[in-house]
Scaffold this motif. Structure first.
Motif, PDB file in Angstrom:
ATOM      1  N   TRP A   1      12.592  29.946  18.200  1.00 38.17           N
ATOM      2  CA  TRP A   1      13.365  30.350  17.029  1.00 38.17           C
ATOM      3  C   TRP A   1      12.838  29.800  15.715  1.00 38.17           C
ATOM      4  CZ3 TRP A   1      16.132  28.780  21.495  1.00 38.17           C
ATOM      5  CH2 TRP A   1      16.769  29.820  22.154  1.00 38.17           C
ATOM      6  N   GLY A   2      11.773  29.046  15.728  1.00 35.73           N
ATOM      7  CA  GLY A   2      11.318  28.339  14.540  1.00 35.73           C
ATOM      8  C   GLY A   2      10.637  29.167  13.470  1.00 35.73           C
ATOM      9  N   SER A   3      10.359  30.416  13.724  1.00 32.81           N
ATOM     10  CA  SER A   3       9.638  31.211  12.721  1.00 32.81           C
ATOM     11  C   SER A   3      10.465  31.458  11.461  1.00 32.81           C
ATOM     12  CB  SER A   3       9.192  32.551  13.314  1.00 32.81           C
ATOM     13  OG  SER A   3      10.313  33.336  13.660  1.00 32.81           O
ATOM     14  N   SER A   4      11.777  31.248  11.537  1.00 35.69           N
ATOM     15  CA  SER A   4      12.640  31.503  10.382  1.00 35.69           C
ATOM     16  C   SER A   4      12.866  30.259   9.517  1.00 35.69           C
ATOM     17  CB  SER A   4      13.991  32.048  10.851  1.00 35.69           C
ATOM     18  OG  SER A   4      14.662  31.069  11.629  1.00 35.69           O
ATOM     19  N   VAL A   5      12.278  29.134   9.907  1.00 35.37           N
ATOM     20  CA  VAL A   5      12.419  27.880   9.161  1.00 35.37           C
ATOM     21  C   VAL A   5      11.020  27.370   8.814  1.00 35.37           C
ATOM     22  CG1 VAL A   5      14.637  27.313  10.257  1.00 35.37           C
ATOM     23  CG2 VAL A   5      12.509  26.461  11.275  1.00 35.37           C
ATOM     24  N   PRO A   6      10.902  26.344   7.963  1.00 35.23           N
ATOM     25  CA  PRO A   6       9.570  25.848   7.581  1.00 35.23           C
ATOM     26  C   PRO A   6       8.887  25.080   8.719  1.00 35.23           C
ATOM     27  CG  PRO A   6      11.275  24.589   6.462  1.00 35.23           C
ATOM     28  CD  PRO A   6      11.963  25.699   7.201  1.00 35.23           C
ATOM     29  N   TRP A   7       8.448  25.801   9.721  1.00 33.75           N
ATOM     30  CA  TRP A   7       7.855  25.253  10.945  1.00 33.75           C
ATOM     31  C   TRP A   7       6.621  24.407  10.670  1.00 33.75           C
ATOM     32  CZ3 TRP A   7       2.867  26.695  11.391  1.00 33.75           C
ATOM     33  CH2 TRP A   7       2.487  27.846  10.705  1.00 33.75           C
ATOM     34  N   TRP A   8       5.921  24.691   9.578  1.00 31.71           N
ATOM     35  CA  TRP A   8       4.691  23.959   9.249  1.00 31.71           C
ATOM     36  C   TRP A   8       4.973  22.512   8.859  1.00 31.71           C
ATOM     37  CZ3 TRP A   8       6.895  27.945   6.642  1.00 31.71           C
ATOM     38  CH2 TRP A   8       7.438  27.654   5.390  1.00 31.71           C
ATOM     39  N   ARG A   9       6.229  22.179   8.668  1.00 34.16           N
ATOM     40  CA  ARG A   9       6.606  20.798   8.347  1.00 34.16           C
ATOM     41  C   ARG A   9       6.926  19.981   9.591  1.00 34.16           C
ATOM     42  NH1 ARG A   9      10.563  22.868   3.687  1.00 34.16           N
ATOM     43  NH2 ARG A   9       8.954  23.636   2.269  1.00 34.16           N
ATOM     44  N   VAL A  10       6.723  20.563  10.775  1.00 35.02           N
ATOM     45  CA  VAL A  10       7.001  19.874  12.045  1.00 35.02           C
ATOM     46  C   VAL A  10       5.676  19.561  12.727  1.00 35.02           C
ATOM     47  CG1 VAL A  10       8.198  20.019  14.251  1.00 35.02           C
ATOM     48  CG2 VAL A  10       9.177  21.138  12.242  1.00 35.02           C
ATOM     49  N   THR A  11       5.473  18.282  13.067  1.00 24.37           N
ATOM     50  CA  THR A  11       4.216  17.837  13.668  1.00 24.37           C
ATOM     51  C   THR A  11       4.492  16.983  14.900  1.00 24.37           C
ATOM     52  OG1 THR A  11       4.086  15.739  12.456  1.00 24.37           O
ATOM     53  CG2 THR A  11       3.186  17.688  11.350  1.00 24.37           C
ATOM     54  N   SER A  12       3.428  16.576  15.539  1.00 18.15           N
ATOM     55  CA  SER A  12       3.551  15.571  16.591  1.00 18.15           C
ATOM     56  C   SER A  12       3.876  14.233  15.927  1.00 18.15           C
ATOM     57  CB  SER A  12       2.238  15.449  17.365  1.00 18.15           C
ATOM     58  OG  SER A  12       1.276  14.776  16.564  1.00 18.15           O
ATOM     59  N   HIS A  13       4.100  13.218  16.719  1.00 20.70           N
ATOM     60  CA  HIS A  13       4.428  11.891  16.174  1.00 20.70           C
ATOM     61  C   HIS A  13       3.286  11.270  15.371  1.00 20.70           C
ATOM     62  CE1 HIS A  13       2.360  10.768  19.865  1.00 20.70           C
ATOM     63  NE2 HIS A  13       2.221   9.550  19.365  1.00 20.70           N
ATOM     64  N   VAL A  14       2.077  11.776  15.549  1.00 18.60           N
ATOM     65  CA  VAL A  14       0.935  11.256  14.785  1.00 18.60           C
ATOM     66  C   VAL A  14       0.464  12.236  13.707  1.00 18.60           C
ATOM     67  CG1 VAL A  14       0.137   9.672  16.578  1.00 18.60           C
ATOM     68  CG2 VAL A  14      -0.715  12.026  16.544  1.00 18.60           C
ATOM     69  N   GLY A  15       1.268  13.254  13.423  1.00 22.91           N
ATOM     70  CA  GLY A  15       0.956  14.179  12.343  1.00 22.91           C
ATOM     71  C   GLY A  15       0.076  15.351  12.701  1.00 22.91           C
ATOM     72  N   THR A  16      -0.176  15.570  13.989  1.00 23.24           N
ATOM     73  CA  THR A  16      -1.043  16.690  14.365  1.00 23.24           C
ATOM     74  C   THR A  16      -0.246  17.983  14.532  1.00 23.24           C
ATOM     75  OG1 THR A  16      -0.888  16.118  16.711  1.00 23.24           O
ATOM     76  CG2 THR A  16      -2.774  15.235  15.492  1.00 23.24           C
ATOM     77  N   VAL A  17      -0.982  19.072  14.403  1.00 26.68           N
ATOM     78  CA  VAL A  17      -0.440  20.412  14.574  1.00 26.68           C
ATOM     79  C   VAL A  17      -1.235  21.079  15.687  1.00 26.68           C
ATOM     80  CG1 VAL A  17      -0.094  22.648  13.438  1.00 26.68           C
ATOM     81  CG2 VAL A  17       0.188  20.536  12.134  1.00 26.68           C
TER      82      VAL A  17
END
Length: 119
Positions: free
Chosen positions: A47-63
């Motif tokens: 469901w994340g495509s409707s929110v700013p998903w690019w601001r969510v990363t792993s605990h070390v900042g990776t995508v």
């Protein structure tokens, strides 16, 4: 916590509360919303495509590699710096203020019912 409509809504509203130019890890979002990091990942995948998903990363900042190009385009717009290794960002620099995020998320949930206590 199991995935139900309330959990999904709490996670998505928490992601929406991450300010532009900042990121938060799956576990950080889960700690605020009351869900584990894997559940946050599943909710974001479904469901994340409707929110700013690019601001969510792993605990070390990776995508995840399949999302990097699109995420990094958004990061450039928001002035989030990609690490020299190209895998993500430095959480010390780009990580959201978790106290402020918790406060913003709680405000965003004001119209939601309280989650049921786990049995």
């Amino acid at each position: 916590m199991r995935m139900d409509d309330l959990t999904v809504e709490r996670v998505l509203r928490t992601v929406e509360a991450i300010p532009p130019g900042r990121v938060a890890g799956y576990g950080q979002i889960g700690a605020i919303a009351g869900a584990g990091p894997r559940l946050v990942g599943r909710i974001m995948r479904e469901w994340g495509s409707s929110v700013p998903w690019w601001r969510v990363t792993s605990h070390v900042g990776t995508v995840a590699p399949p999302l990097r190009a699109r995420a990094f385009e958004r990061w450039a717009d928001e002035e989030i710096t990609v690490r020299p290794d190209g895998g993500g960002c430095r959480m010390r620099e780009a990580g959201a203020d978790l106290d402020a995020l918790r406060e913003a998320a709680n405000a965003a949930w004001a119209d939601l019912p309280a989650p049921a206590a786990d049995a």
